[in-house]
Design a protein around this motif. Structure first.
Motif, PDB file in Angstrom:
ATOM      1  N   GLU A  81     -54.994  62.627   9.447  1.00  0.00           N
ATOM      2  CA  GLU A  81     -55.777  63.798   9.857  1.00  0.00           C
ATOM      3  C   GLU A  81     -56.591  63.479  11.092  1.00  0.00           C
ATOM      4  OE1 GLU A  81     -58.095  65.177   6.514  1.00  0.00           O
ATOM      5  OE2 GLU A  81     -56.363  64.840   5.223  1.00  0.00           O
ATOM      6  N   GLU A  82     -55.937  63.438  12.215  1.00  0.00           N
ATOM      7  CA  GLU A  82     -56.659  63.223  13.472  1.00  0.00           C
ATOM      8  C   GLU A  82     -56.311  64.404  14.364  1.00  0.00           C
ATOM      9  OE1 GLU A  82     -57.941  59.965  15.125  1.00  0.00           O
ATOM     10  OE2 GLU A  82     -58.213  59.048  13.175  1.00  0.00           O
ATOM     11  N   LYS A  87     -50.150  63.359  19.448  1.00  0.00           N
ATOM     12  CA  LYS A  87     -49.216  62.477  18.737  1.00  0.00           C
ATOM     13  C   LYS A  87     -48.880  61.230  19.533  1.00  0.00           C
ATOM     14  CE  LYS A  87     -46.847  65.247  15.308  1.00  0.00           C
ATOM     15  NZ  LYS A  87     -45.627  65.910  14.886  1.00  0.00           N
ATOM     16  N   SER A  88     -48.735  61.372  20.857  1.00  0.00           N
ATOM     17  CA  SER A  88     -48.315  60.185  21.596  1.00  0.00           C
ATOM     18  C   SER A  88     -49.429  59.140  21.623  1.00  0.00           C
ATOM     19  CB  SER A  88     -47.796  60.532  22.991  1.00  0.00           C
ATOM     20  OG  SER A  88     -48.662  61.411  23.610  1.00  0.00           O
ATOM     21  N   ILE A 132     -45.037  60.762  12.986  1.00  0.00           N
ATOM     22  CA  ILE A 132     -46.388  61.202  12.614  1.00  0.00           C
ATOM     23  C   ILE A 132     -46.355  62.626  12.041  1.00  0.00           C
ATOM     24  CG2 ILE A 132     -48.776  61.519  13.461  1.00  0.00           C
ATOM     25  CD1 ILE A 132     -47.728  58.694  13.947  1.00  0.00           C
ATOM     26  N   ASN A 133     -46.950  62.810  10.898  1.00  0.00           N
ATOM     27  CA  ASN A 133     -47.175  64.144  10.313  1.00  0.00           C
ATOM     28  C   ASN A 133     -45.943  65.043  10.265  1.00  0.00           C
ATOM     29  OD1 ASN A 133     -49.783  63.434   9.889  1.00  0.00           O
ATOM     30  ND2 ASN A 133     -50.629  64.585  11.625  1.00  0.00           N
ATOM     31  N   ASN A 134     -44.786  64.451  10.024  1.00  0.00           N
ATOM     32  CA  ASN A 134     -43.582  65.269   9.907  1.00  0.00           C
ATOM     33  C   ASN A 134     -43.344  65.573   8.431  1.00  0.00           C
ATOM     34  OD1 ASN A 134     -41.147  66.494  10.313  1.00  0.00           O
ATOM     35  ND2 ASN A 134     -40.091  64.679  11.088  1.00  0.00           N
ATOM     36  N   LEU A 135     -44.281  66.357   7.866  1.00  0.00           N
ATOM     37  CA  LEU A 135     -44.267  66.522   6.408  1.00  0.00           C
ATOM     38  C   LEU A 135     -43.137  67.416   5.906  1.00  0.00           C
ATOM     39  CD1 LEU A 135     -48.097  66.492   5.761  1.00  0.00           C
ATOM     40  CD2 LEU A 135     -46.430  64.759   5.109  1.00  0.00           C
ATOM     41  N   LEU A 136     -42.616  68.274   6.797  1.00  0.00           N
ATOM     42  CA  LEU A 136     -41.462  69.081   6.365  1.00  0.00           C
ATOM     43  C   LEU A 136     -40.273  68.188   6.021  1.00  0.00           C
ATOM     44  CD1 LEU A 136     -41.269  72.225   8.646  1.00  0.00           C
ATOM     45  CD2 LEU A 136     -41.386  72.173   6.144  1.00  0.00           C
ATOM     46  N   VAL A 213     -46.495  73.753   4.315  1.00  0.00           N
ATOM     47  CA  VAL A 213     -46.494  72.738   5.364  1.00  0.00           C
ATOM     48  C   VAL A 213     -46.251  73.425   6.703  1.00  0.00           C
ATOM     49  CG1 VAL A 213     -45.369  70.648   6.209  1.00  0.00           C
ATOM     50  CG2 VAL A 213     -45.507  71.044   3.759  1.00  0.00           C
ATOM     51  N   ASP A 214     -47.119  73.183   7.664  1.00  0.00           N
ATOM     52  CA  ASP A 214     -47.013  73.830   8.988  1.00  0.00           C
ATOM     53  C   ASP A 214     -46.802  75.346   8.838  1.00  0.00           C
ATOM     54  OD1 ASP A 214     -47.094  71.206   9.842  1.00  0.00           O
ATOM     55  OD2 ASP A 214     -44.947  71.071  10.257  1.00  0.00           O
TER      56      ASP A 214
END
Ligand code: GTP
Ligand code: MG
Length: 335
Positions: A81-82, A87-88, A132-136, A213-214
């Motif tokens: 959670e930032e 992302k880069s 990063i954060n690819n929760l799907l 998600v998203d």
């Protein structure tokens, strides 16, 4: 071109189950390999938590969806959670943290479509991609794993199809052919539309699992242990299913109008999805709807040239399954 060939009966089809099952068994990763993957994830968790104490690591892709063959790389998702950091930047920082430990070949790929850190662990010999954060992807991994638990024939079929696709060079998205993920969805769809059906449509059933998600609602029936006899009325075994799969994609699928949809357990029309023409680089020559990101066509990578290659490969495989006395050799012949 479609419907041109009659599927003839092949009397010896059941004998072919033995060699196909042997190939399937030989591809299953040994327990010890799973253990080493867990070891690596534990190490990564330790390193990451020093910098980001609340971050979580999830395995996704073939190491977690039960369609991973032996010696696959592992796919890891860092959930963090930032919100204020792009992302880069996170990727660069993550690469820094991992570099300082004993890991090898740590590379930050910040400009890829999905930015990742790549690395190799010299202790276990395992390579790994971290996004990063690819929760799907984590959620669709669970969906695939849950489908695999309904009927073992899905795992058997998907292993054979993935093995075929890798041997024949048609599992390379950067060359316009399909991802492993797309092939597994094609297998699920195929088993959903068999009569009697071998797989149900979990997303059409009462939801026992539900996350957002998203901004995408992901809900389906995940108590799959209750469905363990779902496919009992269909007695088809692996050889018959491999044959039928190739026959379906060679001679039965309506490439001009149809979209396969695991979400609905059926075929929907390209017109309904507005996937009838090329938009940007998305050509929609073979359409495979993502079960959650429904605007996403897994076939979008396929172009004018590679659709031909793919369809010829499906026809080749269907013909081998129909006529070859020993199909297991020719089917997987390197291209
Ligand atoms: P192998 O690595 O070939 O054994 O298969 P895999 O299951 O890891 O598949 P792949 O590397 O193609 O994809 C990894 C995961 O990314 C999938 O399991 C999905 O969860 C997720 N994913 C989501 N959308 C896409 C997409 O458009 N293309 C691909 N390739 N993967 C996606
Ligand atoms: Mg993978």
């Amino acid at each position: 071109r479609i419907y041109k060939r009659q599927m003839m009966c092949r009397r010896d089809i059941d004998i072919l189950n033995v060699p196909f099952l042997a190939i399937y068994e030989s591809l299953i990763p040994p327990e010890e390999e799973k253990l080493r993957q867990k070891q690596l994830v534990a190490l990564l968790e330790k390193l990451v938590s020093k910098e980001w104490p609340t971050a979580k690591l999830y395995l996704y892709g073939s190491c977690a969806n039960s369609f991973g063959v032996s010696k696959s790389d592992i796919d890891v998702c860092l959930a963090i959670e930032e919100a204020d950091m792009d992302k880069s930047k996170i990727i660069m920082k993550l690469a820094d943290i991992l570099q300082s430990d004993n890991l090898q070949n740590v590379q930050a790929l910040t400009r890829a479509r999905v930015p990742i850190v790549k690395l190799m662990d010299p202790v276990t010999g395992i390579s790994c991609d971290i996004c990063i954060n690819n929760l799907l992807a984590v959620v669709n991994t669970k969906l695939l794993r849950d489908y695999a638990h309904v009927d073992v024939r899905l795992r058997q079929l998907a292993f054979i199809i993935k093995h075929w696709a890798k041997s024949r060079g048609v599992n390379e998205t950067y060359h316009g052919t399909l991802s492993s993920y797309a092939y597994v969805l094609m297998c699920i769809h195929y088993l959903q539309q068999r009569r009697p059906a071998i797989l149900p449509c979990l997303q059409e059933m009462e939801a026992t699992y539900s996350v957002t998600v998203d901004d995408i609602g992901c809900a389906y029936f995940d108590q799959v242990e209750k469905l363990s006899d779902f496919g009992r009325h269909n007695k088809e075994a692996i050889a018959q299913l491999v044959w039928g799969f190739f026959y379906y994609w060679a001679y039965c699928h309506d490439y001009a109008n149809a979209v396969i949809s695991v979400r609905t357990g059926s075929i929907i029309s390209k017109r309904e999805k507005d996937w009838t023409r090329r938009i940007g680089n998305d050509r929609h020559l073979i359409c495979i709807e993502d079960p959650f990101e429904t605007s996403h066509d897994l076939g979008r990578v396929v172009d004018k040239h590679s659709i031909k290659v793919l369809r010829e490969e499906f026809e080749r495989a269907a013909d081998i399954m129909q006529y070859d006395p020993n199909p297991c050799i020719k089917l997987f012949e390197p291209y």
